[in-house]
Design a protein around this motif. Structure first.
Motif, short mmCIF file in Angstrom:
data_model
loop_
_atom_site.label_atom_id
_atom_site.label_comp_id
_atom_site.label_asym_id
_atom_site.label_seq_id
_atom_site.Cartn_x
_atom_site.Cartn_y
_atom_site.Cartn_z
N CYS A 14 0.81 -1.22 0.00
CA CYS A 14 0.00 0.00 0.00
C CYS A 14 0.84 1.27 0.00
CB CYS A 14 -0.94 0.01 1.20
SG CYS A 14 -0.08 0.17 2.80
N LYS A 15 2.12 1.15 0.33
CA LYS A 15 3.09 2.25 0.34
C LYS A 15 2.81 3.31 1.42
CE LYS A 15 4.60 1.70 -4.37
NZ LYS A 15 6.01 1.51 -4.27
N GLN A 16 1.98 2.96 2.41
CA GLN A 16 1.73 3.89 3.51
C GLN A 16 2.99 4.11 4.34
OE1 GLN A 16 -1.03 5.78 4.39
NE2 GLN A 16 -1.57 5.24 2.30
N CYS A 17 3.86 3.10 4.39
CA CYS A 17 5.12 3.25 5.12
C CYS A 17 5.99 4.31 4.46
CB CYS A 17 5.86 1.92 5.21
SG CYS A 17 6.23 1.14 3.61
N GLU A 18 5.96 4.39 3.12
CA GLU A 18 6.73 5.41 2.40
C GLU A 18 6.22 6.80 2.74
OE1 GLU A 18 7.12 4.84 -1.80
OE2 GLU A 18 7.65 2.72 -1.58
N ALA A 19 4.90 6.98 2.74
CA ALA A 19 4.32 8.28 3.06
C ALA A 19 4.63 8.67 4.51
CB ALA A 19 2.81 8.26 2.83
N ALA A 20 4.48 7.74 5.42
CA ALA A 20 4.73 8.04 6.84
C ALA A 20 6.20 8.39 7.07
CB ALA A 20 4.34 6.84 7.70
N LEU A 31 1.35 15.74 7.14
CA LEU A 31 1.10 15.14 5.84
C LEU A 31 0.59 16.15 4.82
CD1 LEU A 31 0.81 12.62 4.03
CD2 LEU A 31 -1.46 12.31 5.01
#
Length: 101
Positions: A14-20, A31
């Motif tokens: 989901c790439k949420q780790c990249e955004a975080a 954010l």
């Protein structure tokens, strides 16, 4: 130094780790405001596709100095940015997925 412990079997890409990660390393730590920052915040973790379409793998770069991955890359795909020399970058079009890094 802080680190991130990864459970690859739980990664869905989901790439949420990249955004975080990018927000955590931004100037505002927000954010919604981070997208307007110059230079733009960069994530230090990347979710890469796995061997098939149903898996992915989070890969954490520590931006070592000197970066041993940069020295062994046969195509020169791994390099440092002139604007931000503390960040290690990968040019996907040059990468041949040899795994040397």
């Amino acid at each position: 130094m802080q680190t991130v412990f990864i459970h690859p079997e739980r990664c869905i890409g989901c790439k949420q780790c990249e955004a975080a990660c990018a927000v955590a390393h931004s100037q505002t730590h927000n954010l919604f405001l981070a997208v307007f920052e110059t230079p733009a915040p960069k994530p230090r973790i990347h979710a890469e596709p796995g061997l098939d379409l149903n898996t992915s793998f989070p890969n954490k770069c520590r931006h070592c100095n000197p970066a041993p991955c940069q020295g062994v890359c046969p195509t020169g795909a791994i390099h440092r940015s002139a604007e931000m020399p503390e960040i290690v970058l990968i040019e996907a079009r040059k990468c041949i997925a040899c795994g040397m890094c």
